[in-house]
Design an enzyme around this catalytic site. Structure first.
Site, PDB file in Angstrom:
ATOM      1  N   HIS A 118       6.028   8.370  -7.919  1.00  0.00           N
ATOM      2  CA  HIS A 118       4.725   8.993  -7.689  1.00  0.00           C
ATOM      3  C   HIS A 118       4.687  10.255  -8.555  1.00  0.00           C
ATOM      4  O   HIS A 118       5.721  10.881  -8.779  1.00  0.00           O
ATOM      5  CB  HIS A 118       4.649   9.354  -6.200  1.00  0.00           C
ATOM      6  CG  HIS A 118       3.339   9.886  -5.740  1.00  0.00           C
ATOM      7  ND1 HIS A 118       2.974  11.195  -5.929  1.00  0.00           N
ATOM      8  CD2 HIS A 118       2.312   9.298  -5.069  1.00  0.00           C
ATOM      9  CE1 HIS A 118       1.773  11.386  -5.403  1.00  0.00           C
ATOM     10  NE2 HIS A 118       1.349  10.249  -4.867  1.00  0.00           N
ATOM     11  N   ASP A 195      12.442  11.197  -2.605  1.00  0.00           N
ATOM     12  CA  ASP A 195      11.058  11.250  -2.142  1.00  0.00           C
ATOM     13  C   ASP A 195      10.926  10.204  -1.035  1.00  0.00           C
ATOM     14  O   ASP A 195      10.907   9.000  -1.301  1.00  0.00           O
ATOM     15  CB  ASP A 195      10.133  10.941  -3.322  1.00  0.00           C
ATOM     16  CG  ASP A 195       8.672  10.824  -2.897  1.00  0.00           C
ATOM     17  OD1 ASP A 195       8.390  10.838  -1.681  1.00  0.00           O
ATOM     18  OD2 ASP A 195       7.811  10.711  -3.794  1.00  0.00           O
ATOM     19  N   GLN A 198       7.244   7.516   1.756  1.00  0.00           N
ATOM     20  CA  GLN A 198       6.898   6.170   2.236  1.00  0.00           C
ATOM     21  C   GLN A 198       8.025   5.515   3.022  1.00  0.00           C
ATOM     22  O   GLN A 198       7.933   4.325   3.347  1.00  0.00           O
ATOM     23  CB  GLN A 198       6.498   5.267   1.052  1.00  0.00           C
ATOM     24  CG  GLN A 198       5.297   5.769   0.262  1.00  0.00           C
ATOM     25  CD  GLN A 198       3.985   5.738   1.054  1.00  0.00           C
ATOM     26  OE1 GLN A 198       3.915   5.219   2.172  1.00  0.00           O
ATOM     27  NE2 GLN A 198       2.941   6.308   0.491  1.00  0.00           N
ATOM     28  N   LYS A 221       1.502  11.148   6.962  1.00  0.00           N
ATOM     29  CA  LYS A 221       1.727   9.706   6.781  1.00  0.00           C
ATOM     30  C   LYS A 221       2.515   9.112   7.948  1.00  0.00           C
ATOM     31  O   LYS A 221       2.821   7.928   7.958  1.00  0.00           O
ATOM     32  CB  LYS A 221       2.484   9.454   5.471  1.00  0.00           C
ATOM     33  CG  LYS A 221       1.694   9.813   4.212  1.00  0.00           C
ATOM     34  CD  LYS A 221       2.439   9.366   2.986  1.00  0.00           C
ATOM     35  CE  LYS A 221       1.986  10.040   1.712  1.00  0.00           C
ATOM     36  NZ  LYS A 221       0.682   9.616   1.222  1.00  0.00           N
ATOM     37  N   CYS A 361      -1.553   7.366  -7.980  1.00  0.00           N
ATOM     38  CA  CYS A 361      -0.738   8.474  -8.500  1.00  0.00           C
ATOM     39  C   CYS A 361       0.579   7.971  -9.080  1.00  0.00           C
ATOM     40  O   CYS A 361       1.623   8.626  -8.941  1.00  0.00           O
ATOM     41  CB  CYS A 361      -0.471   9.530  -7.425  1.00  0.00           C
ATOM     42  SG  CYS A 361      -1.962  10.242  -6.747  1.00  0.00           S
TER      43      CYS A 361
HETATM   44  N1  C6P Z   1       0.901   8.838  -1.760  1.00  0.00           N
HETATM   45  C1  C6P Z   1      -0.723   7.065  -1.599  1.00  0.00           C
HETATM   46  O1  C6P Z   1       0.143   6.369  -2.127  1.00  0.00           O
HETATM   47  P1  C6P Z   1       1.423  14.153  -0.199  1.00  0.00           P
HETATM   48  O2  C6P Z   1       0.080  13.904  -0.813  1.00  0.00           O
HETATM   49  O3  C6P Z   1       2.043  15.419  -0.693  1.00  0.00           O
HETATM   50  O4  C6P Z   1       1.411  14.013   1.268  1.00  0.00           O
HETATM   51  O5  C6P Z   1       2.359  12.936  -0.684  1.00  0.00           O
HETATM   52  C2  C6P Z   1       2.573  12.703  -2.043  1.00  0.00           C
HETATM   53  C3  C6P Z   1       3.373  11.459  -2.242  1.00  0.00           C
HETATM   54  C4  C6P Z   1       4.655  11.570  -2.756  1.00  0.00           C
HETATM   55  N2  C6P Z   1       5.433  10.481  -2.910  1.00  0.00           N
HETATM   56  C5  C6P Z   1       5.023   9.256  -2.581  1.00  0.00           C
HETATM   57  C6  C6P Z   1       5.953   8.090  -2.747  1.00  0.00           C
HETATM   58  C7  C6P Z   1       3.739   9.069  -2.061  1.00  0.00           C
HETATM   59  O6  C6P Z   1       3.335   7.840  -1.739  1.00  0.00           O
HETATM   60  C8  C6P Z   1       2.889  10.196  -1.912  1.00  0.00           C
HETATM   61  C9  C6P Z   1       1.480  10.044  -1.432  1.00  0.00           C
HETATM   62  C10 C6P Z   1      -0.454   8.516  -1.343  1.00  0.00           C
HETATM   63  O7  C6P Z   1      -1.814   6.591  -1.272  1.00  0.00           O
HETATM   64  C11 C6P Z   1      -1.482   9.377  -2.007  1.00  0.00           C
HETATM   65  S1  C6P Z   1      -1.461   9.241  -3.754  1.00  0.00           S
END
Ligand code: C6P
Length: 404
Positions: A118, A195, A198, A221, A361
């Site tokens: 991401h 990271d 997910q 999430k 993203c």
């Molecule tokens: N992905 C989606 O896939 P934030 O926005 O800071 O809570 O999380 C960012 C982020 C970082 N790493 C991974 C693997 C992610 O999936 C995400 C957030 C969302 O729909 C929004 S792009």
């Protein structure tokens, strides 16, 4: 897993005259009333700033905030001092790239990321590499959408300082073998940043078992509020890197020309923290613990299995990532031949079905896949097999109206 739907008031909504089918939990999850109520109760009964007051309300607010930290720590097998509250995964990773970079990365050093990151776990490392004159390398993926561990082995060297990798891809769904990646990285003398945006919401995650050094995830999430997330790090590493924001509770002593820092985790929590949000996250953790993360994982595997089976049996669909639900998290990305993902999402929305369409993203990954964008369904504790079937039927109608 017990039926949890009645805990989620929003699931009773109608969208375009149809019952809402929410298949975008990887973007953000819905919230059970237990979490909504915990946040409301905090504001109703215990609202005050933390760590500062010598009065009952502030003591209570502090206890609730620190209680949430303990719950989160236990949830990931960590000790509370190693759990830093941030605004979310993105802030955790940006802050870490800054602090770790200041302490441990210099000219000629190398930072490894992967092709499935991401942007939040890619761009901060790009900036660090540029700032320090370091080199950024990306580990490739196999045609099945798994991380190429041979490529990781080849790219690790005595110049590697950091390996930044996602636990579960938010596009491919791939679950990366973090224990093995940690072992390989440590043999090269580098640190592993995971990271876990997910993974933590969807499966049991224990930082000791993963063997990693830092882990980042978001509250929103995992049934919690927006505006709160976590950066976990090993104590000795956190103690050895500088703070990223300054002011407030992160200070020990200040003179006009210098200052010293508080102990961890406070050293990394400048200013008034997201108090009510952390309390809400604590309630979300309670909720998930009560459900049981093994059960959550089993439920999602069943739903993802159904979605994969249905999508694979439709010859107008192309799927990305591993075909085995046991090797993926709760997301499935796909495209309908010759149809733009935005058109698919718009037509499904007319039937009350919320999916995500775009690059999620992860532009470098989509470039590798050879498509500018994809559709993505993602599931969570409140989704049902019936909803997956309704989505698959609706997809046939999309194809009938737009396919060629
Ligand atoms: N992905 C989606 O896939 P934030 O926005 O800071 O809570 O999380 C960012 C982020 C970082 N790493 C991974 C693997 C992610 O999936 C995400 C957030 C969302 O729909 C929004 S792009």
């Amino acid at each position: 897993m017990r039926n949890v739907r009645s805990d989620f008031p929003i699931l009773g909504r109608e969208i375009n005259g149809r019952p809402l089918i929410y298949l975008d939990s990887a973007a953000t999850s819905q919230k059970p009333r237990q979490v909504v109520e915990a946040v409301a109760r905090f504001y109703r009964e215990a609202n005050a700033n933390v760590h500062r007051g010598l009065y009952v309300l502030s003591v209570e607010a502090t206890e609730l905030y620190e209680g949430a930290r303990k719950k989160v720590a236990a949830f990931i097998g960590a000790s509370p001092e190693e759990v830093i509250f941030t605004r979310g995964t993105t802030e955790s990773l940006n802050a870490l790239a800054y602090s770790l970079g200041e302490a441990r990365v210099g000219p000629g050093d190398e930072i490894l990321v992967t092709a499935m990151e991401h942007h939040a776990n890619l761009v901060p490392w790009q900036l660090l590499a540029r700032r320090k004159g370091a080199r950024l390398l990306a580990v490739g993926i196999t045609p099945e959408g798994e991380l190429d561990l041979g490529d990781l082995e080849d790219k690790l060297s005595d110049r590697t300082r950091v390996v930044a990798v996602t636990h579960v891809s938010n596009v491919l769904g791939t679950v990366n073998p973090i224990p093995e990646i940690s072992r390989m990285t440590h043999e090269a003398g580098a640190v592993v940043v995971v990271d876990a945006a997910q993974s933590v919401p969807h499966m049991r995650v224990d930082v000791q078992e993963l063997g990693c050094d830092f882990l980042a995830f978001s509250g929103h999430k995992m049934l919690g509020p927006t505006g709160v997330g976590v950066l976990w790090g090993r104590r000795e590493l956190l103690e050895g890197i500088p703070p990223f924001l300054t002011g407030g509770e992160m200070i020990r002593e200040v003179w006009i020309d210098r200052a010293t820092w508080n102990d961890i985790p406070y050293k990394f929590e400048a200013g008034t923290p997201p108090i009510a949000q952390a309390v809400g996250l604590g309630a979300a953790v309670d909720y998930l613990v009560e459900l049981g993360m093994e059960e959550v994982r089993r439920h999602e595997e069943e739903l993802v299995g159904k979605a994969l089976e249905g999508l694979l049996s439709r010859d107008y669909v192309e799927i990305y990532g591993p075909k085995d639900p046991a090797r993926r998290g709760g997301v499935v990305a796909f495209n309908l031949r010759g149809i733009h993902p935005h058109d698919v999402a718009t037509l499904l929305d007319q039937e009350g079905i919320a999916i995500r369409a775009g690059h999620h993203c992860a532009q470098p990954l989509h470039r590798l896949l050879g498509v500018p964008a994809s559709c993505r369904v993602s599931v969570y504790v409140y989704n049902t097999v019936d909803e997956i079937e309704a989505f698959l039927d609706a997809l046939d109608r999309v194809w009938e109206s737009l396919g060629r």
